[in-house]
Scaffold this motif. Structure first.
Motif, PDB file in Angstrom:
ATOM      1  N   ASP A 107       8.736  15.894  -4.296  1.00 22.46           N
ATOM      2  CA  ASP A 107       8.251  15.250  -4.706  1.00 22.46           C
ATOM      3  C   ASP A 107       7.251  14.681  -3.876  1.00 22.46           C
ATOM      4  N   LEU A 108       5.614  14.805  -4.118  1.00 21.93           N
ATOM      5  CA  LEU A 108       4.503  14.907  -3.849  1.00 21.93           C
ATOM      6  C   LEU A 108       4.275  14.276  -3.210  1.00 21.93           C
ATOM      7  N   CYS A 109       4.518  12.514  -3.069  1.00 21.47           N
ATOM      8  CA  CYS A 109       3.581  11.681  -2.747  1.00 21.47           C
ATOM      9  C   CYS A 109       5.668  10.693  -1.915  1.00 21.47           C
ATOM     10  N   ALA A 110       6.058  10.662  -1.461  1.00 25.58           N
ATOM     11  CA  ALA A 110       7.308  10.748  -1.112  1.00 25.58           C
ATOM     12  C   ALA A 110       7.507   9.217  -0.005  1.00 25.58           C
ATOM     13  N   ALA A 111       6.188   9.381   0.967  1.00 25.86           N
ATOM     14  CA  ALA A 111       6.933   8.278   1.615  1.00 25.86           C
ATOM     15  C   ALA A 111       6.556   6.623   1.222  1.00 25.86           C
ATOM     16  N   PRO A 112       7.798   5.744   1.460  1.00 29.41           N
ATOM     17  CA  PRO A 112       8.789   5.984   1.928  1.00 29.41           C
ATOM     18  C   PRO A 112      10.250   6.423   2.100  1.00 29.41           C
ATOM     19  N   GLY A 113      10.294   7.015   0.677  1.00 28.75           N
ATOM     20  CA  GLY A 113      11.549   7.310   0.268  1.00 28.75           C
ATOM     21  C   GLY A 113      12.523   7.113  -0.772  1.00 28.75           C
ATOM     22  N   GLY A 114      11.210   6.012  -1.164  1.00 30.77           N
ATOM     23  CA  GLY A 114      12.766   4.854  -1.695  1.00 30.77           C
ATOM     24  C   GLY A 114      13.293   6.211  -3.380  1.00 30.77           C
ATOM     25  N   LYS A 115      12.025   7.059  -4.100  1.00 30.03           N
ATOM     26  CA  LYS A 115      12.613   7.919  -5.031  1.00 30.03           C
ATOM     27  C   LYS A 115      12.892   8.873  -4.157  1.00 30.03           C
ATOM     28  N   SER A 116      12.499   9.577  -2.796  1.00 28.46           N
ATOM     29  CA  SER A 116      13.728  10.427  -3.129  1.00 28.46           C
ATOM     30  C   SER A 116      14.369  10.351  -2.625  1.00 28.46           C
ATOM     31  N   ASN A 132       7.724  15.017   0.303  1.00 26.71           N
ATOM     32  CA  ASN A 132       6.361  15.945   0.886  1.00 26.71           C
ATOM     33  C   ASN A 132       5.929  14.348   0.920  1.00 26.71           C
ATOM     34  N   GLU A 133       4.810  13.758   2.252  1.00 25.98           N
ATOM     35  CA  GLU A 133       4.112  12.811   2.482  1.00 25.98           C
ATOM     36  C   GLU A 133       2.971  13.125   3.679  1.00 25.98           C
ATOM     37  N   PHE A 134       1.326  12.884   2.650  1.00 25.89           N
ATOM     38  CA  PHE A 134       0.502  13.411   3.157  1.00 25.89           C
ATOM     39  C   PHE A 134       0.079  12.279   4.462  1.00 25.89           C
ATOM     40  N   ASP A 160      -1.260  18.617   2.440  1.00 26.83           N
ATOM     41  CA  ASP A 160      -1.662  17.929   1.251  1.00 26.83           C
ATOM     42  C   ASP A 160      -1.180  18.762   0.420  1.00 26.83           C
ATOM     43  N   THR A 161      -1.182  18.534  -1.118  1.00 26.81           N
ATOM     44  CA  THR A 161      -0.866  18.814  -1.982  1.00 26.81           C
ATOM     45  C   THR A 161      -1.202  20.540  -2.474  1.00 26.81           C
ATOM     46  N   GLY A 162      -2.627  20.379  -2.251  1.00 27.18           N
ATOM     47  CA  GLY A 162      -3.474  21.907  -2.481  1.00 27.18           C
ATOM     48  C   GLY A 162      -2.793  22.847  -2.225  1.00 27.18           C
ATOM     49  N   ASP A 178       4.532  10.276  -7.928  1.00 26.12           N
ATOM     50  CA  ASP A 178       4.713   9.344  -7.743  1.00 26.12           C
ATOM     51  C   ASP A 178       3.206   8.319  -7.187  1.00 26.12           C
ATOM     52  N   ALA A 179       2.078   9.034  -7.430  1.00 25.03           N
ATOM     53  CA  ALA A 179       0.800   9.013  -7.365  1.00 25.03           C
ATOM     54  C   ALA A 179       0.198   7.823  -5.950  1.00 25.03           C
ATOM     55  N   PRO A 180      -0.695   7.942  -5.229  1.00 25.08           N
ATOM     56  CA  PRO A 180      -1.218   6.786  -4.397  1.00 25.08           C
ATOM     57  C   PRO A 180      -2.158   6.277  -5.174  1.00 25.08           C
ATOM     58  N   CYS A 181      -2.166   5.024  -5.302  1.00 26.78           N
ATOM     59  CA  CYS A 181      -2.565   4.069  -6.438  1.00 26.78           C
ATOM     60  C   CYS A 181      -3.401   2.982  -6.265  1.00 26.78           C
ATOM     61  N   GLN A 211      -6.631  15.384  -9.178  1.00 23.07           N
ATOM     62  CA  GLN A 211      -5.497  16.819  -8.396  1.00 23.07           C
ATOM     63  C   GLN A 211      -4.700  16.908  -7.787  1.00 23.07           C
ATOM     64  N   ILE A 212      -3.552  15.764  -7.546  1.00 20.16           N
ATOM     65  CA  ILE A 212      -2.580  15.838  -7.246  1.00 20.16           C
ATOM     66  C   ILE A 212      -1.291  16.497  -8.220  1.00 20.16           C
ATOM     67  N   LEU A 213      -2.055  16.055  -9.327  1.00 17.29           N
ATOM     68  CA  LEU A 213      -1.582  16.444 -10.819  1.00 17.29           C
ATOM     69  C   LEU A 213      -1.952  17.843 -10.930  1.00 17.29           C
TER      70      LEU A 213
HETATM   71  C1  LIG Z   1       3.515   5.078  -4.316  1.00 12.65           C
HETATM   72  S1  LIG Z   1       3.236   5.686  -2.682  1.00 12.65           S
HETATM   73  C2  LIG Z   1       4.521   6.757  -2.931  1.00 12.65           C
HETATM   74  C3  LIG Z   1       6.306   6.025  -3.097  1.00 12.65           C
HETATM   75  C4  LIG Z   1       7.227   6.710  -2.362  1.00 12.65           C
HETATM   76  N1  LIG Z   1       7.288   7.737  -3.835  1.00 12.65           N
HETATM   77  C5  LIG Z   1       8.867   5.843  -2.662  1.00 12.65           C
HETATM   78  O1  LIG Z   1       9.139   5.949  -3.728  1.00 12.65           O
HETATM   79  O2  LIG Z   1       9.365   5.267  -1.241  1.00 12.65           O
HETATM   80  C6  LIG Z   1       2.032   6.983  -2.473  1.00 12.65           C
HETATM   81  C7  LIG Z   1       2.348   7.683  -1.357  1.00 12.65           C
HETATM   82  O3  LIG Z   1       0.825   8.947  -1.949  1.00 12.65           O
HETATM   83  C8  LIG Z   1       0.579   8.705  -0.367  1.00 12.65           C
HETATM   84  N2  LIG Z   1      -0.710   9.202  -0.279  1.00 12.65           N
HETATM   85  C9  LIG Z   1      -2.040   9.191   0.316  1.00 12.65           C
HETATM   86  N3  LIG Z   1      -2.881   9.807  -0.138  1.00 12.65           N
HETATM   87  C10 LIG Z   1      -1.961  11.514  -0.644  1.00 12.65           C
HETATM   88  C11 LIG Z   1      -2.692  12.170  -0.638  1.00 12.65           C
HETATM   89  N4  LIG Z   1      -4.002  12.669  -0.394  1.00 12.65           N
HETATM   90  N5  LIG Z   1      -1.340  12.929  -1.151  1.00 12.65           N
HETATM   91  C12 LIG Z   1      -0.797  12.841  -1.798  1.00 12.65           C
HETATM   92  N6  LIG Z   1      -0.168  12.018  -1.471  1.00 12.65           N
HETATM   93  C13 LIG Z   1      -1.030  10.998  -0.845  1.00 12.65           C
HETATM   94  C14 LIG Z   1       0.196   7.545   0.373  1.00 12.65           C
HETATM   95  O4  LIG Z   1       0.745   7.960   1.795  1.00 12.65           O
HETATM   96  C15 LIG Z   1       2.318   7.151  -0.098  1.00 12.65           C
HETATM   97  O5  LIG Z   1       2.969   7.313   0.712  1.00 12.65           O
END
Ligand SMILES: C[S@@+](CC[C@H](N)C(=O)[O-])C[C@H]1O[C@@H](n2cnc3c(N)ncnc32)[C@H](O)[C@@H]1O
Length: 517
Positions: A107-116, A132-134, A160-162, A178-181, A211-213
């Motif tokens: 789970d590349l963009c995971a915080a706060p953790g619902g989907k994880s 992972n959380e950046f 960092d995802t890279g 689950d991209a930062p959007c 980039q994350i993709l």
């Molecule tokens: C939509 S939220 C994720 C929600 C999470 N999947 C959940 O279900 O709880 C996107 C996350 O991407 C993180 N993020 C911010 N910049 C990022 C980066 N450069 N690379 C990866 N993640 C990043 C944000 O801090 C945020 O926690």
């Protein structure tokens, strides 16, 4: 900034459909809970819950909560990791990834953790979840939430995802992005989503998402699958993002988003949002506000190649055995006492663990209560002593864990997750079960949340028992089912945390930071 740009754009794209699609069924933001299969089934939860819930259309384990007065964070089932408080449409993406026990899942963009939490539940304790959380502070919240949800097989990264892509190429069977959007689906839930919104933010998020993709693509094994999701409606971040990814990555194909499940929800994608690139929009999914959630976009992408055969349940593969052996070797080299801080754990994490251990110790021994024969403040147990103390403790309270590989890390005993040495910033890689404090083994909260059901000594409470509130508030309480010694306090059989029984009373070991105020 207002939502002027958003409304102008959407009215241009949707024409007369705008008002109907953005007409939400209720005035306030939709709320829900998602039940963890690590604790129970959705059916059993619905029968036990003491607040009104309705099944969610977006996820089999999801429930919609309409009672505006309901405070999910105060409910004992939240503290016991039975459910995760999650906006209903946000629960839709993770189940579509088709995670099975034994997989390696990222789970590349995971915080706060619902989907994880949902991915961990689908793994059922077998295989590996890397969350992972950046953002560092958010990564700590992620770690704490996975601990509460009783996840034992997670590695929590703050990276960092890279850098992850460089360290673990083609390592994962499944990846969730689950991209930062730009958060257009958060307008009703978070005021800041409105104030920060503008066209430049959409473009910036689209670039970051791309980039994350690309990094996710490198991390996925041949034949692996990825879910890309956002909580926004912007074309550049949704259909346009996926179409551009497929143009850059001929090794990927777009798959039907419902290919791994037997239900459906929402609407197909929109053909006028692909940026002019080809995309079969019938395969992606949108959830509009009129459909009951705040809004989500989901696509499923499959990498060419043959997927690896999953290992047999309960067995370590030869490479996992090597990783565990490397962790055990490192463990032996740990210096007792004031050794160098372990690289694999953040300063925050160590500080909070030490603080927790200090509080526990004081509550057990009293602030001034050093016993005769205790070592001085500067001395502490050697790795061998720590492991011996754990094994003695486990034999009495957690016999099912006594044979599990255990290592000493950062002064505590860890049941490690098999994971290669990567140099990545690891906040947690397994379950910290406790540490030796002044000659005694003091268990950690994570031991109880992850394995409490297997504790031989339990103080068993029910939802209706007022002692549940006593326990979650940090108060001592009368013991009724647990014998003297350490115990796991449970509510309806779900583990809340630890306690220590003496003279008919349970001394409270619920971590201070988690207590009800
Ligand atoms: C939509 S939220 C994720 C929600 C999470 N999947 C959940 O279900 O709880 C996107 C996350 O991407 C993180 N993020 C911010 N910049 C990022 C980066 N450069 N690379 C990866 N993640 C990043 C944000 O801090 C945020 O926690």
């Amino acid at each position: 900034m207002s939502t002027e740009y958003f409304e102008h754009r959407e009215r241009a794209l949707l024409g007369e459909r705008y008002d109907a699609l953005y007409a939400a069924p209720s005035e306030s933001a939709a709320r829900g809970v998602t039940v963890s299969a690590l604790r129970t089934t959705p059916e059993a939860f619905a029968a036990q819950a003491d607040f009104p819930v309705e099944p969610s259309p977006f996820c089999r384990a999801g429930f919609v909560v309409k009672d505006a007065a309901f405070k999910p964070g105060r409910h004992p089932y939240h503290h016991a990791g039975v459910f995760y408080s999650q906006e209903p449409s946000a629960s839709s993406a993770a189940p579509l990834l088709g995670v099975r026990p034994g997989m390696r899942v990222l789970d590349l963009c995971a915080a706060p953790g619902g989907k994880s939490s949902q991915l961990a539940a689908a793994l059922g304790g077998q295989g590996l979840l890397v969350s992972n959380e950046f953002v560092a502070a958010r990564a700590e919240v992620l770690k704490s939430n996975l601990e509460r949800m009783g996840v034992a097989n997670a590695v929590v990264l703050n990276e960092d995802t890279g850098r992850i892509a460089a360290a673990l190429p083609e390592f994962f069977d499944r990846v969730l992005v689950d991209a930062p959007c730009s958060g257009e689906g958060m307008f009703r839930k978070e005021a800041v989503a409105v104030t920060q919104h503008c066209e430049a933010l959409v473009k910036q998020c689209a670039e970051l998402g791309a980039q994350i993709l690309d990094n996710a693509a490198a991390l996925l094994a041949p034949g692996g699958e990825m879910i890309y999701s956002t909580c926004t409606f912007a074309p550049e971040e949704d259909e346009g993002q996926v179409a551009a990814f497929l143009a850059r990555h001929p090794e990927f194909a777009l798959a039907d988003v419902f290919g791994r499940v037997d239900y459906s929800f929402g609407s197909a994608g929109e053909a006028n949002r692909t940026g002019g690139l080809p995309l079969d929009v019938s395969k992606v999914r949108r959830i509009w506000p009129c459909q009951g959630g705040e809004g989500h976009f989901i696509a499923r992408l499959v990498k060419a190649g043959t997927p690896r055969t999953l290992p047999a349940p309960g067995e370590y593969t030869p490479e996992e055995q090597l990783w565990l052996a490397a962790a055990a070797e490192q463990s032996k080299k740990q210096k007792p006492g004031k050794g160098k801080p372990a690289r694999a754990e953040s300063r925050d994490a160590r500080a909070s663990r030490r603080e927790n251990a200090r509080v526990l110790r004081e509550e057990v021994q009293g602030k001034r209560g050093r016993r005769a024969g205790d070592s001085g403040a500067g001395e502490s147990a050697s790795p061998a002593q720590s492991l011996a103390a754990w094994h003695e403790f486990a034999a009495r309270y957690f016999p099912a864990l006594a044979d599990r590989p255990a290592v000493v890390h950062g002064g505590g005993v860890l049941l490690p997750v098999p994971f290669p040495q990567t140099g990545l910033h690891v906040l947690r890689a397994g379950v910290f079960v406790g540490s030796v404090q002044k000659g005694r083994f003091i268990p950690e909260h994570h031991l109880f949340t992850a394995f409490g059901a297997r504790c031989t000594n339990r103080e068993e409470l029910t939802l209706a028992d007022p002692r549940v509130t006593d326990y979650l508030s940090g108060r001592e309480m009368a013991a009724s089912t647990a014998a003297d010694g350490w115990c796991c306090v449970t509510v309806d059989g779900y583990p809340l945390g630890g306690g220590k029984v003496s003279a008919g009373r349970v001394k409270n070991h619920y971590p201070k930071a988690l207590r009800l105020l």
